[in-house]
Design a protein around this motif. Structure first.
Motif, PDB file in Angstrom:
ATOM      1  N   ASP A 177      10.061   7.548  -5.703  1.00 43.59           N
ATOM      2  CA  ASP A 177      10.814   6.322  -5.439  1.00 43.59           C
ATOM      3  C   ASP A 177       9.940   5.183  -4.925  1.00 43.59           C
ATOM      4  O   ASP A 177      10.456   4.092  -4.649  1.00 43.59           O
ATOM      5  CB  ASP A 177      11.911   6.609  -4.405  1.00 43.59           C
ATOM      6  N   VAL A 178       8.662   5.400  -4.764  1.00 42.41           N
ATOM      7  CA  VAL A 178       7.787   4.360  -4.209  1.00 42.41           C
ATOM      8  C   VAL A 178       7.824   3.068  -5.027  1.00 42.41           C
ATOM      9  O   VAL A 178       7.841   1.973  -4.444  1.00 42.41           O
ATOM     10  CB  VAL A 178       6.342   4.893  -4.055  1.00 42.41           C
ATOM     11  N   PRO A 179       7.840   3.125  -6.372  1.00 39.81           N
ATOM     12  CA  PRO A 179       7.935   1.856  -7.116  1.00 39.81           C
ATOM     13  C   PRO A 179       9.195   1.057  -6.778  1.00 39.81           C
ATOM     14  O   PRO A 179       9.149  -0.184  -6.751  1.00 39.81           O
ATOM     15  CB  PRO A 179       7.935   2.321  -8.577  1.00 39.81           C
TER      16      PRO A 179
ATOM     17  N   ARG B 259       9.038  -2.778  -5.223  1.00 42.68           N
ATOM     18  CA  ARG B 259       9.762  -3.914  -5.795  1.00 42.68           C
ATOM     19  C   ARG B 259      10.663  -4.570  -4.747  1.00 42.68           C
ATOM     20  O   ARG B 259      10.758  -5.799  -4.658  1.00 42.68           O
ATOM     21  CB  ARG B 259      10.593  -3.462  -6.997  1.00 42.68           C
ATOM     22  N   PHE B 260      11.302  -3.749  -3.954  1.00 40.32           N
ATOM     23  CA  PHE B 260      12.182  -4.270  -2.911  1.00 40.32           C
ATOM     24  C   PHE B 260      11.387  -5.097  -1.900  1.00 40.32           C
ATOM     25  O   PHE B 260      11.789  -6.204  -1.525  1.00 40.32           O
ATOM     26  CB  PHE B 260      12.892  -3.117  -2.207  1.00 40.32           C
ATOM     27  N   LEU B 261      10.270  -4.575  -1.452  1.00 40.96           N
ATOM     28  CA  LEU B 261       9.458  -5.272  -0.452  1.00 40.96           C
ATOM     29  C   LEU B 261       8.917  -6.594  -0.988  1.00 40.96           C
ATOM     30  O   LEU B 261       8.815  -7.575  -0.246  1.00 40.96           O
ATOM     31  CB  LEU B 261       8.309  -4.372   0.004  1.00 40.96           C
ATOM     32  N   ARG B 262       8.584  -6.636  -2.248  1.00 44.16           N
ATOM     33  CA  ARG B 262       8.061  -7.877  -2.837  1.00 44.16           C
ATOM     34  C   ARG B 262       9.117  -8.970  -2.865  1.00 44.16           C
ATOM     35  O   ARG B 262       8.779 -10.164  -2.912  1.00 44.16           O
ATOM     36  CB  ARG B 262       7.539  -7.602  -4.241  1.00 44.16           C
ATOM     37  N   ARG B 263      10.394  -8.587  -2.822  1.00 43.26           N
ATOM     38  CA  ARG B 263      11.474  -9.576  -2.845  1.00 43.26           C
ATOM     39  C   ARG B 263      11.858 -10.056  -1.445  1.00 43.26           C
ATOM     40  O   ARG B 263      12.619 -11.018  -1.318  1.00 43.26           O
ATOM     41  CB  ARG B 263      12.708  -8.984  -3.536  1.00 43.26           C
ATOM     42  N   MET B 264      11.367  -9.394  -0.433  1.00 46.08           N
ATOM     43  CA  MET B 264      11.688  -9.809   0.925  1.00 46.08           C
ATOM     44  C   MET B 264      10.949 -11.096   1.281  1.00 46.08           C
ATOM     45  O   MET B 264       9.837 -11.343   0.796  1.00 46.08           O
ATOM     46  CB  MET B 264      11.325  -8.705   1.914  1.00 46.08           C
TER      47      MET B 264
ATOM     48  N   THR C 190      -0.619   2.222  -0.136  1.00 46.01           N
ATOM     49  CA  THR C 190      -1.030   1.127  -1.014  1.00 46.01           C
ATOM     50  C   THR C 190       0.122   0.158  -1.243  1.00 46.01           C
ATOM     51  O   THR C 190      -0.050  -1.066  -1.196  1.00 46.01           O
ATOM     52  CB  THR C 190      -1.541   1.674  -2.352  1.00 46.01           C
ATOM     53  N   ALA C 191       1.321   0.707  -1.466  1.00 47.06           N
ATOM     54  CA  ALA C 191       2.491  -0.141  -1.678  1.00 47.06           C
ATOM     55  C   ALA C 191       2.792  -0.979  -0.442  1.00 47.06           C
ATOM     56  O   ALA C 191       3.138  -2.164  -0.548  1.00 47.06           O
ATOM     57  CB  ALA C 191       3.699   0.723  -2.040  1.00 47.06           C
TER      58      ALA C 191
ATOM     59  N   VAL D 150       1.946  -5.681   0.639  1.00 40.06           N
ATOM     60  CA  VAL D 150       2.842  -6.724   1.179  1.00 40.06           C
ATOM     61  C   VAL D 150       2.749  -6.804   2.708  1.00 40.06           C
ATOM     62  O   VAL D 150       3.629  -7.373   3.356  1.00 40.06           O
ATOM     63  CB  VAL D 150       4.295  -6.460   0.739  1.00 40.06           C
ATOM     64  N   ALA D 151       1.686  -6.242   3.281  1.00 38.41           N
ATOM     65  CA  ALA D 151       1.462  -6.275   4.734  1.00 38.41           C
ATOM     66  C   ALA D 151       2.632  -5.666   5.511  1.00 38.41           C
ATOM     67  O   ALA D 151       3.020  -6.167   6.567  1.00 38.41           O
ATOM     68  CB  ALA D 151       1.187  -7.701   5.207  1.00 38.41           C
ATOM     69  N   ALA D 152       3.192  -4.578   4.981  1.00 35.42           N
ATOM     70  CA  ALA D 152       4.260  -3.853   5.671  1.00 35.42           C
ATOM     71  C   ALA D 152       3.667  -2.677   6.427  1.00 35.42           C
ATOM     72  O   ALA D 152       2.619  -2.137   6.046  1.00 35.42           O
ATOM     73  CB  ALA D 152       5.314  -3.379   4.679  1.00 35.42           C
ATOM     74  N   GLU D 153       4.343  -2.264   7.480  1.00 30.61           N
ATOM     75  CA  GLU D 153       3.864  -1.168   8.317  1.00 30.61           C
ATOM     76  C   GLU D 153       4.622   0.131   7.998  1.00 30.61           C
ATOM     77  O   GLU D 153       5.764   0.111   7.548  1.00 30.61           O
ATOM     78  CB  GLU D 153       4.029  -1.527   9.802  1.00 30.61           C
ATOM     79  N   TRP D 154       3.969   1.246   8.239  1.00 27.86           N
ATOM     80  CA  TRP D 154       4.574   2.581   8.133  1.00 27.86           C
ATOM     81  C   TRP D 154       4.920   3.002   9.557  1.00 27.86           C
ATOM     82  O   TRP D 154       4.040   3.130  10.410  1.00 27.86           O
ATOM     83  CB  TRP D 154       3.584   3.536   7.487  1.00 27.86           C
ATOM     84  N   VAL D 155       6.196   3.220   9.823  1.00 31.90           N
ATOM     85  CA  VAL D 155       6.650   3.574  11.171  1.00 31.90           C
ATOM     86  C   VAL D 155       6.718   5.088  11.316  1.00 31.90           C
ATOM     87  O   VAL D 155       7.546   5.738  10.675  1.00 31.90           O
ATOM     88  CB  VAL D 155       8.047   2.985  11.457  1.00 31.90           C
ATOM     89  N   PRO D 156       5.888   5.676  12.160  1.00 25.43           N
ATOM     90  CA  PRO D 156       6.021   7.110  12.399  1.00 25.43           C
ATOM     91  C   PRO D 156       7.109   7.398  13.436  1.00 25.43           C
ATOM     92  O   PRO D 156       7.271   6.657  14.410  1.00 25.43           O
ATOM     93  CB  PRO D 156       4.641   7.494  12.951  1.00 25.43           C
TER      94      PRO D 156
END
Length: 276
Positions: A111-113, A117-122, A149-150, A154-160
């Motif tokens: 589901d990463v693609p 796509r969702f993040l690019r629209r934010m 990479t995804a 878009v300079a998004a963070e991964w929240v653990p």
């Protein structure tokens, strides 16, 4: 150099704070909060305006996208819902530290693609922070790298969400037993992708065990601060009764390692009771 700390909520029956504005009282003790309530429904804009009035411009909200977007629509055909949500939280202004996208455990590497796509629209002016719970993202290096990479694009963070300390031994209270069946069991992740990493940490109802469990995070967070990052750490326990004090203690323990870190504000003293 700044470290924000907070909890999963700003009101709790165990927190006997004076006054009617519970968020204002909370914001005197902690500098950030998880916006979990927005997961269940988009708040009214005038409600969000009251949140802004009760907090200073440096206070941080990490507001969760509604489950209608993340769990029901799985980030697809959700434009109207996202626009309504972003309009509702607009009064927070600079207090919106990140839009938190918590994805279901069934949302996996395939589901990463969709996520990208969702993040690019934010809106590019808003930070996004993504929490995944599918085990493959934590055990399969290729899956983890694809997600990183995804997010980095878009300079998004991964929240653990670190639950490793919680699951070290069986539960001993009703709150712990409830959390035992609901919280995700994934390995601890400590890699930051941006200058504003966000950590969710779950301890135990015993404060000493909570403190013991966060020792590894003291090293990680101190290292981030030395690198020039500005992390936000949320301290959870199953019953959350001591969470504000524990969040402040975490900040104090990091500051003991980095004395140049500014102290947290002290709560306003309660007004004395009078007879008239």
């Amino acid at each position: 150099m700044k470290l924000h700390v907070g909890c999963a909520m700003w009101t709790h029956k165990a927190w006997q704070w004076p006054g009617k504005e519970r968020l204002r009282a909370y914001a005197e003790r902690c500098t950030a909060v998880e916006g979990n309530t927005t997961f269940y429904a988009t708040p009214a804009r005038d409600t969000v305006e009251t949140w802004a009035r009760q907090t200073g411009p440096d206070f941080r909200f990490v507001v969760k996208l509604p489950k209608r977007v993340t769990h029901e629509r799985r980030l697809t055909d959700a434009g109207a819902d996202v626009r309504a949500f972003l309009d509702a939280i607009e009064p927070l202004g600079p207090r919106t530290h990140a839009v938190w996208i918590q994805l279901p455990a069934s949302f996996g590497p395939g589901d990463v693609p969709v996520l990208e796509r969702f993040l690019r629209r934010m809106p590019p002016s808003l930070r996004c922070a993504v929490e995944v719970r599918h085990l493959d993202f934590f055990t399969d290096r290729a899956a983890a790298r694809e997600l990183e990479t995804a997010l980095e694009t878009v300079a998004a963070e991964w929240v653990p969400f670190d639950t490793t300390a919680f699951f070290t031994s069986p539960p001993t209270s009703d709150a712990e037993r409830d959390a035992w069946t609901k919280k995700p069991r994934v390995p601890r992740r400590t890699r930051a992708l941006t200058g504003t990493p966000i950590v969710r940490y779950l301890g135990r109802d015993d404060p000493d065990r909570t403190v013991d469990g966060w020792q590894a995070w003291l090293d990680v967070v101190t290292g981030w601060l030395r690198e020039g990052r500005s992390p936000t750490v949320f301290v959870h326990t199953p019953d959350n009764a001591d969470a504000p004090a524990l969040a402040r203690r975490f900040h104090d323990e990091v500051r003991a390692r980095l004395p140049q870190l500014a102290p947290l504000p002290e709560p306003e003293p309660a007004e004395p009771l009078t007879l008239f």
